[in-house]
Design an enzyme around this catalytic site. Structure first.
Site, PDB file in Angstrom:
ATOM      1  N   HIS A  48       0.827  -1.070  -0.106  1.00 14.71           N
ATOM      2  CA  HIS A  48      -0.179  -0.009  -0.051  1.00 14.71           C
ATOM      3  C   HIS A  48       0.614   1.246   0.121  1.00 14.71           C
ATOM      4  O   HIS A  48       0.511   2.306  -0.516  1.00 14.71           O
ATOM      5  CB  HIS A  48      -0.996  -0.063   1.336  1.00 14.71           C
ATOM      6  CG  HIS A  48      -2.004  -1.110   1.147  1.00 14.71           C
ATOM      7  ND1 HIS A  48      -2.791  -1.590   2.311  1.00 14.71           N
ATOM      8  CD2 HIS A  48      -2.500  -2.020   0.290  1.00 14.71           C
ATOM      9  CE1 HIS A  48      -3.467  -2.269   2.125  1.00 14.71           C
ATOM     10  NE2 HIS A  48      -3.386  -2.624   0.908  1.00 14.71           N
ATOM     11  N   HIS A  56      -1.520  -7.920   5.295  1.00 11.06           N
ATOM     12  CA  HIS A  56       0.104  -7.457   4.853  1.00 11.06           C
ATOM     13  C   HIS A  56       0.153  -6.235   4.102  1.00 11.06           C
ATOM     14  O   HIS A  56       1.162  -5.913   3.349  1.00 11.06           O
ATOM     15  CB  HIS A  56       1.017  -8.612   4.504  1.00 11.06           C
ATOM     16  CG  HIS A  56       0.666  -9.942   5.007  1.00 11.06           C
ATOM     17  ND1 HIS A  56       0.775  -9.997   6.511  1.00 11.06           N
ATOM     18  CD2 HIS A  56       0.082 -10.994   4.321  1.00 11.06           C
ATOM     19  CE1 HIS A  56       0.242 -11.505   6.692  1.00 11.06           C
ATOM     20  NE2 HIS A  56       0.153 -12.024   5.593  1.00 11.06           N
ATOM     21  N   CYS A  57      -0.705  -5.046   4.197  1.00  4.58           N
ATOM     22  CA  CYS A  57      -0.828  -4.149   3.430  1.00  4.58           C
ATOM     23  C   CYS A  57      -0.780  -4.430   1.890  1.00  4.58           C
ATOM     24  O   CYS A  57      -0.133  -3.713   1.050  1.00  4.58           O
ATOM     25  CB  CYS A  57       0.380  -3.032   3.695  1.00  4.58           C
ATOM     26  SG  CYS A  57       0.516  -2.730   5.412  1.00  4.58           S
ATOM     27  N   THR A  58      -1.278  -5.521   1.464  1.00  2.00           N
ATOM     28  CA  THR A  58      -1.496  -5.714  -0.128  1.00  2.00           C
ATOM     29  C   THR A  58      -2.993  -6.326  -0.119  1.00  2.00           C
ATOM     30  O   THR A  58      -3.295  -7.499  -0.317  1.00  2.00           O
ATOM     31  CB  THR A  58      -0.627  -6.985  -0.228  1.00  2.00           C
ATOM     32  OG1 THR A  58      -0.546  -8.048   0.614  1.00  2.00           O
ATOM     33  CG2 THR A  58       0.765  -6.410  -0.285  1.00  2.00           C
TER      34      THR A  58
END
EC number: 2.8.1.7
Length: 426
Positions: free
Chosen positions: A143, A383-385
């Protein structure tokens, strides 16, 4: 920790530098720092989120605070001069570590990789992007990259394009050739995926970008801590990473940029430190890298950052890479023994030092909770994805990530803890 077989690094000696690895967990967390009721040995496998900090780095930071704590660039007294030398030298040391021959003028200290991405997006992107231009990213971007360029594109009218990820978790390079064209002004790509473990061909992507006159920004948050990196061999125009993932302190990261590009960019933040002269009508800016470091900088963190680089250099980055890839391959092999575990990303011998997976019919957060009861620290979530997880068809995944102080026995403990969770949820 008893070593089962030979490793590329001396695991026992390295673990001795990290006192936190000897602690126990599982007690009351309402008073951080008090561990009297902790009873479960810690197995720390969350290194892609943050690594631990060796005593050598802590000592360097303590030496700064005890011996020459002062603000930099603002005083002629002895402490200020000493602190200034240490802080400036830290830039040179980090530059050397990543192969930046321009030294401190090509390395800007930031808070983290995310701030580095925003610095370029706002200081360069707002001025250089417009309708008809494109920014090319990948479907596996963190992100920090995806959201930042997405929002800059909305402000400027530029188009965002995404290189496909295939079923094995690798980039579709033929698709990349289709997307990177004369409209492309920036290619922003993660070097090592923090979810899939994929090691992307960033040099090849740099060549594609430069052929059409585009810049390339490489997110090195997961690569610089774990493998030798030479930004000039890659031919990256921008490259970012964070100190806390590579044995350094939190609150500091680095942005590498080619000097001629940084020279042309205006500041991102304004105020003290970054100015050369100020009148009531206008201001001029300091030389590189200081024009991008407004206000009092992270001096102690910079000292610690340099100490972390020294620590890793002493081990040897080739050894760091070999060790974590050995553990990732071992974990991959152990986890593929079970039919009810789905692993994401390339095979075990073709990835960085992490493995993301799910246990059938068990949410990643529930699995993480059970593992935590066994003392096994992993990461659960997107996981910020988030877009990548949408593509994978899952809301979240469980991620185990390895570093220089981990051993095969800890992978075995992970597998044993998963067995316990499997029995609980059966």
């Amino acid at each position: 920790m008893r070593v089962q077989e030979s490793y590329p690094v001396d695991v026992d000696a390295i673990r001795a530098d990290f006192p936190i690895l000897e602690r126990k967990v599982g007690g009351d967390i309402s008073t951080p720092g008090e561990h009297d009721d902790d009873t479960t040995p810690l197995v720390y496998l969350d290194n892609a989120a943050t690594s631990h900090t060796p005593e050598q780095v802590v000592d360097a930071i303590v030496d700064y605070y005890h011996g020459y704590n002062s603000n930099v660039h603002r005083g002629i007294h002895h402490l200020s001069q000493e602190a200034s030398v240490a802080y400036e030298d830290a830039h040179d040391r980090v530059a050397e570590f990543i192969g930046a021959s321009g030294g401190r003028e090509e390395v800007v200290f930031t808070k983290n990789t995310t701030e580095s991405m925003n610095l370029v997006a706002y200081a360069w992107g707002l001025d250089e992007l417009g309708p008809g231009d494109s920014v090319v990213m990948t479907e596996m971007e963190h992100h920090a990259s995806l959201v930042t360029w997405q929002q800059i594109a909305k402000k400027t009218g530029a188009e965002v394009r995404y290189i496909r990820v295939d079923d094995d978790g690798r980039l579709d390079m033929e698709h990349a050739k289709e997307l990177i064209d004369d409209s492309t002004k920036m290619v922003s790509v993660v070097h090592v995926s923090n979810t899939l473990g994929t090691v992307n061909p960033v040099s090849e992507l740099a060549d594609m970008a430069h052929e059409v006159g585009s810049y390339i920004f490489v997110d090195g948050a997961q690569s610089v801590p774990t493998r030798p990196v030479d930004v000039e061999d890659i031919d990256a125009d921008f490259f970012a990473f964070s100190g806390h993932k590579m044995c350094g302190p939190t609150g500091i990261g680095a942005l590498y940029g080619k000097r001629d590009i940084l020279d042309e960019m205006g500041p991102y933040l304004y105020g003290g430190e970054m100015i050369r002269s100020v009148t009531y009508e206008d201001s001029t800016w300091e030389d590189l890298p200081w024009k991008f470091e407004a206000g009092t900088p992270p001096i102690a963190q910079g000292v610690g950052f340099a100490a972390a680089v020294d620590y890793l250099d002493d081990i040897g980055m080739e050894n760091v890479q070999a060790h974590e890839e050995l553990l990732a391959e071992y974990a991959y092999d152990r986890l593929t023994e079970f039919d009810d575990i789905e692993i994401y990303g390339p095979p075990g011998d073709d990835r960085g030092g992490l493995v993301s997976f799910n246990l059938d019919s068990v949410h990643a957060h529930d699995l993480s909770s059970i593992l935590n009861e066994q003392g096994v620290a992993i990461r659960a979530g997107d996981h910020c994805t988030q877009p990548l997880h949408d593509k994978l068809g899952v809301a979240a995944s469980t991620r185990a990530s390895f570093y220089i102080y981990n051993a095969r026995e800890e992978v075995d403990k992970l597998v044993d803890a998963i067995d316990a969770a499997r029995e609980l949820f059966a």
